[in-house]
Design a protein around this motif. Structure first.
Motif, short mmCIF file in Angstrom:
data_model
loop_
_atom_site.label_atom_id
_atom_site.label_comp_id
_atom_site.label_asym_id
_atom_site.label_seq_id
_atom_site.Cartn_x
_atom_site.Cartn_y
_atom_site.Cartn_z
N TYR A 18 18.09 24.46 -61.01
CA TYR A 18 17.99 23.05 -61.39
C TYR A 18 17.08 22.29 -60.42
O TYR A 18 16.35 21.39 -60.82
CB TYR A 18 19.38 22.42 -61.45
CG TYR A 18 19.36 21.01 -61.98
CD1 TYR A 18 19.04 20.76 -63.31
CD2 TYR A 18 19.63 19.93 -61.15
CE1 TYR A 18 19.00 19.46 -63.81
CE2 TYR A 18 19.60 18.63 -61.63
CZ TYR A 18 19.27 18.39 -62.96
OH TYR A 18 19.24 17.11 -63.43
N GLU A 19 17.09 22.68 -59.16
CA GLU A 19 16.22 22.05 -58.16
C GLU A 19 14.75 22.30 -58.50
O GLU A 19 13.91 21.41 -58.36
CB GLU A 19 16.56 22.62 -56.78
CG GLU A 19 15.81 22.02 -55.64
CD GLU A 19 16.21 22.63 -54.30
OE1 GLU A 19 15.82 22.04 -53.28
OE2 GLU A 19 16.88 23.68 -54.25
N GLU B 93 13.83 20.03 -61.53
CA GLU B 93 13.66 18.63 -61.10
C GLU B 93 12.38 18.43 -60.29
O GLU B 93 11.65 17.47 -60.50
CB GLU B 93 14.84 18.18 -60.26
CG GLU B 93 16.08 17.87 -61.04
CD GLU B 93 17.16 17.26 -60.15
OE1 GLU B 93 17.31 17.69 -58.98
OE2 GLU B 93 17.83 16.34 -60.63
N THR B 94 12.11 19.34 -59.36
CA THR B 94 10.92 19.21 -58.50
C THR B 94 9.65 19.32 -59.32
O THR B 94 8.71 18.53 -59.14
CB THR B 94 10.95 20.28 -57.39
OG1 THR B 94 12.15 20.15 -56.65
CG2 THR B 94 9.75 20.14 -56.46
N GLU C 298 9.24 18.75 -62.52
CA GLU C 298 9.12 17.58 -63.39
C GLU C 298 8.64 16.35 -62.60
O GLU C 298 7.74 15.64 -63.02
CB GLU C 298 10.44 17.28 -64.08
CG GLU C 298 10.33 16.19 -65.12
CD GLU C 298 11.53 16.10 -66.04
OE1 GLU C 298 11.57 15.14 -66.82
OE2 GLU C 298 12.41 16.98 -65.99
N LYS C 299 9.22 16.14 -61.43
CA LYS C 299 8.86 14.99 -60.61
C LYS C 299 7.41 15.07 -60.13
O LYS C 299 6.65 14.11 -60.25
CB LYS C 299 9.79 14.89 -59.40
CG LYS C 299 9.54 13.70 -58.52
CD LYS C 299 10.53 13.65 -57.37
CE LYS C 299 10.24 12.49 -56.45
NZ LYS C 299 11.13 12.45 -55.29
N SER D 9 6.36 14.42 -65.10
CA SER D 9 7.05 14.87 -66.33
C SER D 9 6.19 15.69 -67.28
O SER D 9 6.58 15.95 -68.41
CB SER D 9 7.68 13.69 -67.08
OG SER D 9 8.65 13.06 -66.28
N SER E 219 8.25 19.86 -67.95
CA SER E 219 9.67 19.57 -68.12
C SER E 219 10.33 20.82 -68.69
O SER E 219 10.45 20.98 -69.90
CB SER E 219 9.84 18.37 -69.06
OG SER E 219 11.19 18.02 -69.17
#
Length: 112
Positions: free
Chosen positions: A28-29, A32-33, A35-36, A40, A43
């Motif tokens: 999950y990290e 998120e990384t 995507e950030k 985005s 994704s």
């Protein structure tokens, strides 16, 4: 503007390995990384990431370990291997050559 998934498919392994070259991460990290950092554009869904991680692990490009997280749950952490670092270097070089050639064509053959 939405990016064609075909364009993204070839670079996803390289991007994941690059993140893992920076530090060990859990799934999950990574999602998120990525995507950030890409605003985005990238994704990923868990259903895309985990099969990719399993194939990278099978090829010995990444290794994994389970550890207890701060919340007491078990997490699987991934890290890049020496073999994975070599593969990443090859992929970055390949990407540089490819993107340079595409840009050169788009710029009418002018050097970039």
């Amino acid at each position: 503007m939405k990016i064609d998934k075909g364009l993204m498919a070839g670079s996803t392994s390289m991007l994941i390995l690059h993140l893992l070259a920076e530090k060990e991460m859990y799934g999950y990290e990574m999602i998120e990384t990525l995507e950030k950092r890409s605003d985005s554009t990238f994704s990923l869904k868990a259903g895309t990431l985990y099969p990719l991680l399993h194939s990278l692990e099978k090829a010995s490009y990444v290794s994994s370990r389970e550890a207890e997280a701060e919340n007491g749950r078990m997490r699987k952490y991934y890290s890049i291997t020496d073999k994975g670092n070599g593969f990443l270097a090859d992929k970055k070089n390949e990407w540089s050559l490819f993107s340079g050639a595409v840009n050169k064509v788009l710029d009418g053959g002018a050097a970039v």
